[in-house]
Write a protein that holds these residues in place. Sequence first.
Motif, PDB file in Angstrom:
ATOM      1  N   ILE A 168       5.619  -3.005  -4.525  1.00 32.93           N
ATOM      2  CA  ILE A 168       5.259  -3.958  -3.471  1.00 32.93           C
ATOM      3  C   ILE A 168       4.333  -3.282  -2.463  1.00 32.93           C
ATOM      4  CG2 ILE A 168       6.142  -5.334  -1.540  1.00 32.93           C
ATOM      5  CD1 ILE A 168       8.694  -5.789  -3.158  1.00 32.93           C
ATOM      6  N   ALA A 169       4.684  -2.066  -2.070  1.00 32.73           N
ATOM      7  CA  ALA A 169       3.890  -1.343  -1.083  1.00 32.73           C
ATOM      8  C   ALA A 169       2.463  -1.098  -1.575  1.00 32.73           C
ATOM      9  CB  ALA A 169       4.571  -0.018  -0.736  1.00 32.73           C
ATOM     10  N   ASN A 170       2.315  -0.793  -2.854  1.00 35.50           N
ATOM     11  CA  ASN A 170       0.980  -0.603  -3.416  1.00 35.50           C
ATOM     12  C   ASN A 170       0.150  -1.872  -3.303  1.00 35.50           C
ATOM     13  OD1 ASN A 170      -0.040   1.905  -4.586  1.00 35.50           O
ATOM     14  ND2 ASN A 170       1.831   1.920  -5.811  1.00 35.50           N
ATOM     15  N   ARG A 171       0.763  -3.012  -3.593  1.00 33.48           N
ATOM     16  CA  ARG A 171       0.042  -4.282  -3.482  1.00 33.48           C
ATOM     17  C   ARG A 171      -0.388  -4.536  -2.037  1.00 33.48           C
ATOM     18  NH1 ARG A 171       0.509  -8.564  -6.852  1.00 33.48           N
ATOM     19  NH2 ARG A 171      -1.047  -9.420  -5.407  1.00 33.48           N
ATOM     20  N   LEU A 172       0.502  -4.233  -1.094  1.00 27.39           N
ATOM     21  CA  LEU A 172       0.164  -4.445   0.313  1.00 27.39           C
ATOM     22  C   LEU A 172      -0.964  -3.518   0.746  1.00 27.39           C
ATOM     23  CD1 LEU A 172       3.691  -4.883   1.943  1.00 27.39           C
ATOM     24  CD2 LEU A 172       2.165  -6.607   0.957  1.00 27.39           C
ATOM     25  N   LEU A 173      -0.925  -2.275   0.284  1.00 21.81           N
ATOM     26  CA  LEU A 173      -1.985  -1.329   0.630  1.00 21.81           C
ATOM     27  C   LEU A 173      -3.324  -1.798   0.078  1.00 21.81           C
ATOM     28  CD1 LEU A 173      -2.876   1.372   1.840  1.00 21.81           C
ATOM     29  CD2 LEU A 173      -2.198   2.475  -0.313  1.00 21.81           C
ATOM     30  N   GLU A 174      -3.331  -2.280  -1.153  1.00 26.35           N
ATOM     31  CA  GLU A 174      -4.566  -2.794  -1.760  1.00 26.35           C
ATOM     32  C   GLU A 174      -5.125  -3.967  -0.954  1.00 26.35           C
ATOM     33  OE1 GLU A 174      -5.014  -2.639  -6.355  1.00 26.35           O
ATOM     34  OE2 GLU A 174      -2.957  -3.257  -5.946  1.00 26.35           O
ATOM     35  N   GLU A 175      -4.265  -4.917  -0.615  1.00 28.14           N
ATOM     36  CA  GLU A 175      -4.733  -6.098   0.114  1.00 28.14           C
ATOM     37  C   GLU A 175      -5.173  -5.736   1.526  1.00 28.14           C
ATOM     38  OE1 GLU A 175      -5.373  -9.169  -0.986  1.00 28.14           O
ATOM     39  OE2 GLU A 175      -4.903  -8.306  -2.944  1.00 28.14           O
ATOM     40  N   LEU A 270       1.194  -0.750  11.534  1.00 25.79           N
ATOM     41  CA  LEU A 270       0.947   0.637  11.963  1.00 25.79           C
ATOM     42  C   LEU A 270       1.081   1.613  10.793  1.00 25.79           C
ATOM     43  CD1 LEU A 270       2.840   0.587  15.385  1.00 25.79           C
ATOM     44  CD2 LEU A 270       0.363   0.529  15.011  1.00 25.79           C
ATOM     45  N   ILE A 271       2.051   1.372   9.917  1.00 22.66           N
ATOM     46  CA  ILE A 271       2.228   2.233   8.745  1.00 22.66           C
ATOM     47  C   ILE A 271       1.010   2.130   7.827  1.00 22.66           C
ATOM     48  CG2 ILE A 271       3.585   2.591   6.644  1.00 22.66           C
ATOM     49  CD1 ILE A 271       6.038   1.575   8.305  1.00 22.66           C
ATOM     50  N   LEU A 272       0.529   0.904   7.607  1.00 21.84           N
ATOM     51  CA  LEU A 272      -0.632   0.714   6.740  1.00 21.84           C
ATOM     52  C   LEU A 272      -1.881   1.346   7.341  1.00 21.84           C
ATOM     53  CD1 LEU A 272      -0.016  -2.945   5.528  1.00 21.84           C
ATOM     54  CD2 LEU A 272      -0.144  -0.914   4.074  1.00 21.84           C
ATOM     55  N   GLU A 273      -2.012   1.338   8.660  1.00 18.99           N
ATOM     56  CA  GLU A 273      -3.143   1.994   9.307  1.00 18.99           C
ATOM     57  C   GLU A 273      -3.158   3.486   8.976  1.00 18.99           C
ATOM     58  OE1 GLU A 273      -5.818   1.079  11.890  1.00 18.99           O
ATOM     59  OE2 GLU A 273      -5.564  -0.410  10.314  1.00 18.99           O
ATOM     60  N   ASP A 274      -1.990   4.119   9.032  1.00 13.54           N
ATOM     61  CA  ASP A 274      -1.907   5.548   8.672  1.00 13.54           C
ATOM     62  C   ASP A 274      -2.223   5.761   7.194  1.00 13.54           C
ATOM     63  OD1 ASP A 274      -1.219   6.269  11.251  1.00 13.54           O
ATOM     64  OD2 ASP A 274       0.934   6.234  10.869  1.00 13.54           O
ATOM     65  N   MET A 275      -1.750   4.867   6.353  1.00 14.14           N
ATOM     66  CA  MET A 275      -2.003   5.000   4.919  1.00 14.14           C
ATOM     67  C   MET A 275      -3.483   4.824   4.592  1.00 14.14           C
ATOM     68  SD  MET A 275       1.355   2.977   3.451  1.00 14.14           S
ATOM     69  CE  MET A 275       1.173   3.466   1.729  1.00 14.14           C
ATOM     70  N   ILE A 276      -4.147   3.906   5.293  1.00 11.87           N
ATOM     71  CA  ILE A 276      -5.583   3.708   5.094  1.00 11.87           C
ATOM     72  C   ILE A 276      -6.351   4.964   5.493  1.00 11.87           C
ATOM     73  CG2 ILE A 276      -7.591   2.493   6.020  1.00 11.87           C
ATOM     74  CD1 ILE A 276      -6.172   0.929   3.879  1.00 11.87           C
ATOM     75  N   SER A 277      -5.915   5.625   6.535  1.00 11.88           N
ATOM     76  CA  SER A 277      -6.565   6.877   6.942  1.00 11.88           C
ATOM     77  C   SER A 277      -6.485   7.905   5.821  1.00 11.88           C
ATOM     78  CB  SER A 277      -5.916   7.427   8.215  1.00 11.88           C
ATOM     79  OG  SER A 277      -6.105   6.548   9.297  1.00 11.88           O
ATOM     80  N   ASP A 278      -5.344   7.984   5.157  1.00 13.94           N
ATOM     81  CA  ASP A 278      -5.200   8.903   4.028  1.00 13.94           C
ATOM     82  C   ASP A 278      -6.126   8.504   2.882  1.00 13.94           C
ATOM     83  OD1 ASP A 278      -3.306  10.485   5.288  1.00 13.94           O
ATOM     84  OD2 ASP A 278      -1.607   9.375   4.458  1.00 13.94           O
ATOM     85  N   VAL A 279      -6.168   7.208   2.562  1.00 13.57           N
ATOM     86  CA  VAL A 279      -7.018   6.737   1.465  1.00 13.57           C
ATOM     87  C   VAL A 279      -8.476   7.061   1.750  1.00 13.57           C
ATOM     88  CG1 VAL A 279      -7.908   4.678   0.300  1.00 13.57           C
ATOM     89  CG2 VAL A 279      -5.445   4.934   0.687  1.00 13.57           C
ATOM     90  N   ASN A 280      -8.925   6.803   2.964  1.00 12.69           N
ATOM     91  CA  ASN A 280     -10.325   7.071   3.313  1.00 12.69           C
ATOM     92  C   ASN A 280     -10.651   8.564   3.310  1.00 12.69           C
ATOM     93  OD1 ASN A 280     -11.172   4.396   3.606  1.00 12.69           O
ATOM     94  ND2 ASN A 280     -10.446   4.290   5.716  1.00 12.69           N
ATOM     95  N   ALA A 281      -9.617   9.378   3.450  1.00 14.83           N
ATOM     96  CA  ALA A 281      -9.799  10.830   3.384  1.00 14.83           C
ATOM     97  C   ALA A 281      -9.556  11.353   1.972  1.00 14.83           C
ATOM     98  CB  ALA A 281      -8.863  11.522   4.366  1.00 14.83           C
ATOM     99  N   TYR A 282      -9.427  10.434   1.015  1.00 15.74           N
ATOM    100  CA  TYR A 282      -9.176  10.775  -0.390  1.00 15.74           C
ATOM    101  C   TYR A 282      -7.885  11.574  -0.553  1.00 15.74           C
ATOM    102  CZ  TYR A 282     -13.938   9.171  -1.198  1.00 15.74           C
ATOM    103  OH  TYR A 282     -15.083   8.404  -1.261  1.00 15.74           O
ATOM    104  N   LYS A 283      -6.888  11.232   0.261  1.00 18.25           N
ATOM    105  CA  LYS A 283      -5.570  11.842   0.165  1.00 18.25           C
ATOM    106  C   LYS A 283      -4.586  10.844  -0.441  1.00 18.25           C
ATOM    107  CE  LYS A 283      -6.138  14.713   4.322  1.00 18.25           C
ATOM    108  NZ  LYS A 283      -5.603  14.970   5.704  1.00 18.25           N
ATOM    109  N   GLU A 284      -3.578  11.358  -1.077  1.00 21.64           N
ATOM    110  CA  GLU A 284      -2.530  10.504  -1.644  1.00 21.64           C
ATOM    111  C   GLU A 284      -1.692   9.921  -0.504  1.00 21.64           C
ATOM    112  OE1 GLU A 284      -0.550   9.043  -5.204  1.00 21.64           O
ATOM    113  OE2 GLU A 284      -2.352  10.262  -4.968  1.00 21.64           O
ATOM    114  N   PRO A 285      -1.605   8.604  -0.380  1.00 16.73           N
ATOM    115  CA  PRO A 285      -0.792   8.025   0.689  1.00 16.73           C
ATOM    116  C   PRO A 285       0.695   8.196   0.407  1.00 16.73           C
ATOM    117  CG  PRO A 285      -1.644   6.303  -0.731  1.00 16.73           C
ATOM    118  CD  PRO A 285      -2.264   7.572  -1.209  1.00 16.73           C
ATOM    119  N   HIS A 286       1.470   8.234   1.466  1.00 17.50           N
ATOM    120  CA  HIS A 286       2.923   8.361   1.347  1.00 17.50           C
ATOM    121  C   HIS A 286       3.565   6.997   1.597  1.00 17.50           C
ATOM    122  CE1 HIS A 286       2.687  12.727   1.128  1.00 17.50           C
ATOM    123  NE2 HIS A 286       1.836  12.691   2.147  1.00 17.50           N
ATOM    124  N   PHE A 287       4.523   6.632   0.769  1.00 15.75           N
ATOM    125  CA  PHE A 287       5.064   5.282   0.774  1.00 15.75           C
ATOM    126  C   PHE A 287       6.450   5.174   1.400  1.00 15.75           C
ATOM    127  CE2 PHE A 287       1.820   5.071  -2.461  1.00 15.75           C
ATOM    128  CZ  PHE A 287       1.283   3.805  -2.283  1.00 15.75           C
TER     129      PHE A 287
END
Length: 319
Positions: A168-175, A270-287
Amino acid sequence: MTVKYNSNLICGIDFSQSEYREQIKSYFEWIIESLISNFAFLPSIKECIITDNFIRDALDLQRELGHEYTSITNNEFGRAYGKVISDKNASATYVLLDAGLSSYIIDDNCFDLIFRKNCDEERINFILRNRRMALNILYHELSHVEMQLKYTPSFKYGMDICCFTTNIANRLLEEYYACRRASEFYREDSFSANSHGDDIENMEKRIMSERRKYNLRNISLNDFLTRFNEFFLLILIYAVSHYANFYDCKQKQDPYVELKLEKHIQNIFLILEDMISDVNAYKEPHFEKLNEEILNYIAEFGIHLEDTPDGIYWHIPPL
Protein backbone atom coordinates in the motif's frame (compact mmCIF):
# COMPACT_ATOMS: atom_id res chain seq x y z
CA MET A 1 9.21 6.48 -28.83
CA THR A 2 6.13 6.72 -31.00
CA VAL A 3 2.70 8.24 -30.43
CA LYS A 4 -0.39 6.49 -31.74
CA TYR A 5 -3.60 8.50 -31.89
CA ASN A 6 -6.17 5.70 -32.07
CA SER A 7 -9.16 7.99 -31.88
CA ASN A 8 -11.56 10.01 -33.98
CA LEU A 9 -12.00 12.79 -31.42
CA ILE A 10 -10.91 16.39 -31.26
CA CYS A 11 -12.10 18.12 -28.10
CA GLY A 12 -14.69 15.39 -27.79
CA ILE A 13 -16.03 15.88 -31.32
CA ASP A 14 -15.99 12.99 -33.81
CA PHE A 15 -13.97 13.86 -36.92
CA SER A 16 -14.05 10.37 -38.49
CA GLN A 17 -15.88 11.70 -41.57
CA SER A 18 -13.62 14.72 -42.00
CA GLU A 19 -11.49 15.00 -45.11
CA TYR A 20 -8.70 16.11 -42.77
CA ARG A 21 -8.88 12.96 -40.64
CA GLU A 22 -5.27 11.82 -41.19
CA GLN A 23 -3.90 15.35 -40.78
CA ILE A 24 -5.73 15.71 -37.48
CA LYS A 25 -4.34 12.41 -36.22
CA SER A 26 -0.83 13.47 -37.27
CA TYR A 27 -1.30 16.79 -35.49
CA PHE A 28 -2.21 15.14 -32.19
CA GLU A 29 0.67 12.68 -32.49
CA TRP A 30 3.06 15.55 -33.10
CA ILE A 31 1.89 17.76 -30.25
CA ILE A 32 1.85 14.93 -27.68
CA GLU A 33 5.27 13.70 -28.80
CA SER A 34 6.57 17.26 -28.36
CA LEU A 35 5.13 17.49 -24.85
CA ILE A 36 6.71 14.18 -23.89
CA SER A 37 10.13 15.09 -25.30
CA ASN A 38 10.10 18.38 -23.37
CA PHE A 39 9.25 16.72 -20.06
CA ALA A 40 12.38 14.69 -19.34
CA PHE A 41 14.60 12.00 -20.83
CA LEU A 42 12.48 8.88 -20.51
CA PRO A 43 14.24 6.18 -22.55
CA SER A 44 11.97 3.31 -21.53
CA ILE A 45 8.84 4.75 -23.19
CA LYS A 46 8.12 2.73 -26.31
CA GLU A 47 4.67 4.05 -27.17
CA CYS A 48 2.14 6.60 -26.03
CA ILE A 49 -1.31 5.41 -27.08
CA ILE A 50 -4.38 7.63 -27.09
CA THR A 51 -7.46 5.48 -27.40
CA ASP A 52 -11.26 5.65 -27.44
CA ASN A 53 -11.37 2.29 -25.62
CA PHE A 54 -9.10 3.13 -22.72
CA ILE A 55 -10.32 0.70 -20.04
CA ARG A 56 -10.46 -2.28 -22.41
CA ASP A 57 -7.14 -1.48 -24.09
CA ALA A 58 -5.34 -1.01 -20.76
CA LEU A 59 -6.48 -4.42 -19.53
CA ASP A 60 -5.71 -6.07 -22.89
CA LEU A 61 -2.18 -4.64 -22.95
CA GLN A 62 -1.48 -5.89 -19.42
CA ARG A 63 -2.51 -9.39 -20.49
CA GLU A 64 -0.47 -9.10 -23.70
CA LEU A 65 2.62 -8.21 -21.67
CA GLY A 66 2.13 -11.22 -19.42
CA HIS A 67 0.85 -9.52 -16.27
CA GLU A 68 -0.51 -12.13 -13.92
CA TYR A 69 -2.93 -9.64 -12.38
CA THR A 70 -4.61 -6.91 -14.42
CA SER A 71 -6.08 -3.78 -12.90
CA ILE A 72 -7.47 -0.38 -13.78
CA THR A 73 -9.40 1.99 -11.52
CA ASN A 74 -13.00 1.94 -12.69
CA ASN A 75 -15.67 1.89 -10.00
CA GLU A 76 -18.46 3.98 -8.53
CA PHE A 77 -15.99 6.32 -6.83
CA GLY A 78 -13.40 6.84 -9.53
CA ARG A 79 -12.12 6.10 -13.01
CA ALA A 80 -8.62 6.30 -14.46
CA TYR A 81 -7.88 8.40 -17.55
CA GLY A 82 -4.23 7.42 -17.87
CA LYS A 83 -2.15 4.32 -17.19
CA VAL A 84 1.54 3.40 -17.36
CA ILE A 85 2.13 -0.25 -18.25
CA SER A 86 5.57 -1.87 -18.44
CA ASP A 87 6.74 -5.28 -19.53
CA LYS A 88 8.07 -7.70 -16.92
CA ASN A 89 11.64 -6.42 -17.26
CA ALA A 90 10.56 -2.76 -17.23
CA SER A 91 12.57 -2.35 -20.43
CA ALA A 92 9.56 -1.18 -22.46
CA THR A 93 6.93 1.16 -21.07
CA TYR A 94 3.61 2.16 -22.60
CA VAL A 95 1.65 5.27 -21.66
CA LEU A 96 -2.08 4.91 -22.34
CA LEU A 97 -4.38 7.94 -22.30
CA ASP A 98 -8.15 8.13 -22.62
CA ALA A 99 -9.01 10.06 -25.78
CA GLY A 100 -12.20 11.30 -24.14
CA LEU A 101 -9.99 13.70 -22.21
CA SER A 102 -6.69 13.72 -24.14
CA SER A 103 -8.47 14.94 -27.28
CA TYR A 104 -8.51 18.36 -25.58
CA ILE A 105 -4.72 18.71 -25.81
CA ILE A 106 -4.60 21.34 -28.56
CA ASP A 107 -2.36 24.38 -28.92
CA ASP A 108 -3.63 27.96 -28.85
CA ASN A 109 -3.49 28.41 -32.62
CA CYS A 110 -5.62 25.33 -33.24
CA PHE A 111 -8.03 26.34 -30.49
CA ASP A 112 -8.41 29.87 -31.89
CA LEU A 113 -8.85 28.62 -35.45
CA ILE A 114 -11.46 25.96 -34.73
CA PHE A 115 -13.27 26.92 -31.54
CA ARG A 116 -12.84 30.44 -30.24
CA LYS A 117 -14.87 32.12 -32.98
CA ASN A 118 -17.52 29.41 -33.11
CA CYS A 119 -18.30 28.71 -29.45
CA ASP A 120 -19.98 30.61 -26.67
CA GLU A 121 -18.12 31.45 -23.47
CA GLU A 122 -19.45 28.44 -21.59
CA ARG A 123 -18.20 26.02 -24.26
CA ILE A 124 -14.84 27.78 -24.45
CA ASN A 125 -14.35 27.52 -20.69
CA PHE A 126 -15.34 23.85 -20.81
CA ILE A 127 -12.70 23.13 -23.48
CA LEU A 128 -10.00 25.08 -21.64
CA ARG A 129 -10.80 23.31 -18.36
CA ASN A 130 -10.58 19.91 -20.02
CA ARG A 131 -7.32 20.91 -21.70
CA ARG A 132 -5.83 21.74 -18.31
CA MET A 133 -7.03 18.39 -16.95
CA ALA A 134 -5.64 16.52 -19.96
CA LEU A 135 -2.22 18.16 -19.69
CA ASN A 136 -2.06 17.43 -15.99
CA ILE A 137 -2.88 13.75 -16.56
CA LEU A 138 -0.26 13.48 -19.33
CA TYR A 139 2.42 14.92 -17.05
CA HIS A 140 1.16 12.72 -14.21
CA GLU A 141 1.69 9.55 -16.25
CA LEU A 142 5.09 10.74 -17.46
CA SER A 143 6.03 11.35 -13.82
CA HIS A 144 5.30 7.70 -13.04
CA VAL A 145 7.83 6.75 -15.73
CA GLU A 146 10.34 9.28 -14.45
CA MET A 147 10.13 7.88 -10.93
CA GLN A 148 11.19 4.47 -12.21
CA LEU A 149 14.53 6.00 -13.18
CA LYS A 150 15.09 7.02 -9.57
CA TYR A 151 13.37 4.24 -7.66
CA THR A 152 11.47 1.19 -8.82
CA PRO A 153 8.97 -0.01 -6.22
CA SER A 154 9.53 -3.63 -5.30
CA PHE A 155 6.14 -5.06 -4.43
CA LYS A 156 6.41 -7.77 -1.83
CA TYR A 157 4.74 -11.15 -2.11
CA GLY A 158 4.07 -12.56 1.31
CA MET A 159 1.41 -13.22 3.90
CA ASP A 160 2.58 -10.91 6.68
CA ILE A 161 1.55 -7.45 7.79
CA CYS A 162 4.77 -5.83 6.60
CA CYS A 163 4.22 -7.03 3.03
CA PHE A 164 0.59 -5.91 3.11
CA THR A 165 1.28 -2.39 4.36
CA THR A 166 4.46 -1.91 2.30
CA ASN A 167 2.58 -2.65 -0.91
CA ILE A 168 0.00 0.00 0.00
CA ALA A 169 2.79 2.40 0.95
CA ASN A 170 4.52 1.85 -2.39
CA ARG A 171 1.32 2.75 -4.24
CA LEU A 172 0.94 5.91 -2.17
CA LEU A 173 4.55 6.90 -2.80
CA GLU A 174 4.09 6.42 -6.55
CA GLU A 175 0.91 8.50 -6.64
CA TYR A 176 2.34 11.20 -4.40
CA TYR A 177 5.46 11.50 -6.56
CA ALA A 178 3.47 11.61 -9.81
CA CYS A 179 0.96 14.20 -8.57
CA ARG A 180 3.60 16.41 -7.02
CA ARG A 181 5.91 16.23 -10.03
CA ALA A 182 3.06 16.90 -12.46
CA SER A 183 2.03 19.96 -10.46
CA GLU A 184 5.57 21.32 -10.79
CA PHE A 185 5.19 21.26 -14.58
CA TYR A 186 1.51 22.01 -14.96
CA ARG A 187 -0.82 22.43 -12.04
CA GLU A 188 -4.40 21.86 -13.05
CA ASP A 189 -6.24 23.98 -10.53
CA SER A 190 -9.86 23.02 -11.20
CA PHE A 191 -9.03 19.31 -11.22
CA SER A 192 -6.53 19.37 -8.37
CA ALA A 193 -8.82 21.40 -6.14
CA ASN A 194 -11.12 18.40 -5.93
CA SER A 195 -10.20 16.88 -2.59
CA HIS A 196 -12.73 14.05 -3.14
CA GLY A 197 -13.89 14.74 0.40
CA ASP A 198 -17.42 13.53 -0.31
CA ASP A 199 -16.12 10.39 -2.03
CA ILE A 200 -13.80 9.65 0.88
CA GLU A 201 -16.61 10.16 3.39
CA ASN A 202 -18.85 7.81 1.39
CA MET A 203 -16.10 5.19 1.10
CA GLU A 204 -15.45 5.31 4.84
CA LYS A 205 -19.16 4.73 5.37
CA ARG A 206 -19.14 1.90 2.84
CA ILE A 207 -16.29 0.20 4.69
CA MET A 208 -18.27 0.38 7.92
CA SER A 209 -21.38 -0.90 6.12
CA GLU A 210 -19.46 -3.84 4.65
CA ARG A 211 -17.95 -4.45 8.09
CA ARG A 212 -21.42 -4.81 9.61
CA LYS A 213 -22.41 -7.22 6.84
CA TYR A 214 -19.38 -9.34 7.70
CA ASN A 215 -20.14 -9.25 11.44
CA LEU A 216 -23.67 -10.45 10.66
CA ARG A 217 -22.17 -13.15 8.39
CA ASN A 218 -24.03 -11.76 5.40
CA ILE A 219 -20.75 -11.73 3.46
CA SER A 220 -17.60 -13.81 3.79
CA LEU A 221 -14.28 -12.54 5.10
CA ASN A 222 -12.80 -12.71 1.59
CA ASP A 223 -15.66 -10.62 0.20
CA PHE A 224 -15.19 -8.06 2.95
CA LEU A 225 -11.43 -7.86 2.44
CA THR A 226 -11.85 -7.42 -1.31
CA ARG A 227 -14.14 -4.45 -0.79
CA PHE A 228 -12.15 -3.06 2.12
CA ASN A 229 -8.88 -3.13 0.19
CA GLU A 230 -10.43 -1.44 -2.85
CA PHE A 231 -12.02 1.41 -0.89
CA PHE A 232 -9.18 1.83 1.61
CA LEU A 233 -6.52 2.20 -1.08
CA LEU A 234 -8.61 4.60 -3.16
CA ILE A 235 -9.27 6.79 -0.10
CA LEU A 236 -5.56 7.14 0.53
CA ILE A 237 -4.70 7.70 -3.14
CA TYR A 238 -7.29 10.49 -3.39
CA ALA A 239 -6.01 12.12 -0.22
CA VAL A 240 -2.28 11.99 -0.95
CA SER A 241 -2.94 13.14 -4.52
CA HIS A 242 -4.73 16.22 -3.22
CA TYR A 243 -1.95 17.04 -0.79
CA ALA A 244 0.69 16.45 -3.47
CA ASN A 245 -0.99 18.86 -5.89
CA PHE A 246 -0.71 21.61 -3.27
CA TYR A 247 2.55 20.53 -1.62
CA ASP A 248 4.06 24.03 -1.82
CA CYS A 249 0.97 26.09 -0.99
CA LYS A 250 1.12 28.18 2.15
CA GLN A 251 -2.59 27.72 2.77
CA LYS A 252 -3.12 24.69 4.97
CA GLN A 253 -4.96 21.83 3.34
CA ASP A 254 -7.63 20.60 5.73
CA PRO A 255 -10.41 19.04 3.63
CA TYR A 256 -11.14 15.93 5.73
CA VAL A 257 -12.59 17.39 8.90
CA GLU A 258 -14.63 14.93 10.99
CA LEU A 259 -13.57 11.95 8.86
CA LYS A 260 -11.61 9.01 10.19
CA LEU A 261 -8.81 10.08 7.87
CA GLU A 262 -8.47 13.49 9.51
CA LYS A 263 -6.16 12.34 12.34
CA HIS A 264 -3.72 10.67 9.95
CA ILE A 265 -3.48 12.58 6.68
CA GLN A 266 -1.09 15.26 7.94
CA ASN A 267 1.32 12.64 9.29
CA ILE A 268 1.08 10.69 6.03
CA PHE A 269 1.81 13.88 4.08
CA LEU A 270 4.92 14.69 6.15
CA ILE A 271 6.20 11.11 5.91
CA LEU A 272 5.75 11.10 2.13
CA GLU A 273 7.62 14.41 1.88
CA ASP A 274 10.64 12.78 3.56
CA MET A 275 10.34 9.73 1.32
CA ILE A 276 10.22 11.91 -1.81
CA SER A 277 13.44 13.58 -0.68
CA ASP A 278 15.09 10.16 -0.57
CA VAL A 279 13.73 9.21 -4.01
CA ASN A 280 14.99 12.46 -5.55
CA ALA A 281 18.38 11.77 -4.00
CA TYR A 282 18.33 8.26 -5.54
CA LYS A 283 18.19 6.72 -2.07
CA GLU A 284 16.06 3.77 -1.01
CA PRO A 285 13.05 5.15 0.90
CA HIS A 286 12.17 3.73 4.30
CA PHE A 287 8.61 2.52 4.80
CA GLU A 288 8.40 1.85 8.54
CA LYS A 289 6.69 5.12 9.51
CA LEU A 290 4.24 5.06 6.64
CA ASN A 291 3.40 1.42 7.33
CA GLU A 292 2.65 2.31 10.96
CA GLU A 293 0.38 5.17 9.93
CA ILE A 294 -1.49 2.89 7.53
CA LEU A 295 -2.16 0.49 10.40
CA ASN A 296 -3.27 3.38 12.61
CA TYR A 297 -5.82 4.40 9.96
CA ILE A 298 -7.06 0.81 9.60
CA ALA A 299 -7.59 0.78 13.38
CA GLU A 300 -10.03 3.71 12.98
CA PHE A 301 -12.43 1.17 11.47
CA GLY A 302 -12.14 -1.07 14.52
CA ILE A 303 -9.90 -3.50 12.63
CA HIS A 304 -6.60 -4.84 13.93
CA LEU A 305 -4.10 -7.08 12.16
CA GLU A 306 -1.95 -9.80 13.68
CA ASP A 307 0.76 -11.97 12.12
CA THR A 308 0.26 -15.73 12.54
CA PRO A 309 2.01 -18.77 11.05
CA ASP A 310 -0.91 -19.08 8.62
CA GLY A 311 -0.83 -15.44 7.51
CA ILE A 312 -2.50 -12.27 8.68
CA TYR A 313 -5.33 -12.62 11.18
CA TRP A 314 -7.92 -9.88 10.74
CA HIS A 315 -9.51 -9.10 14.10
CA ILE A 316 -12.90 -7.50 13.27
CA PRO A 317 -15.05 -7.67 16.41
CA PRO A 318 -18.67 -6.48 16.35
CA LEU A 319 -18.99 -2.80 17.27
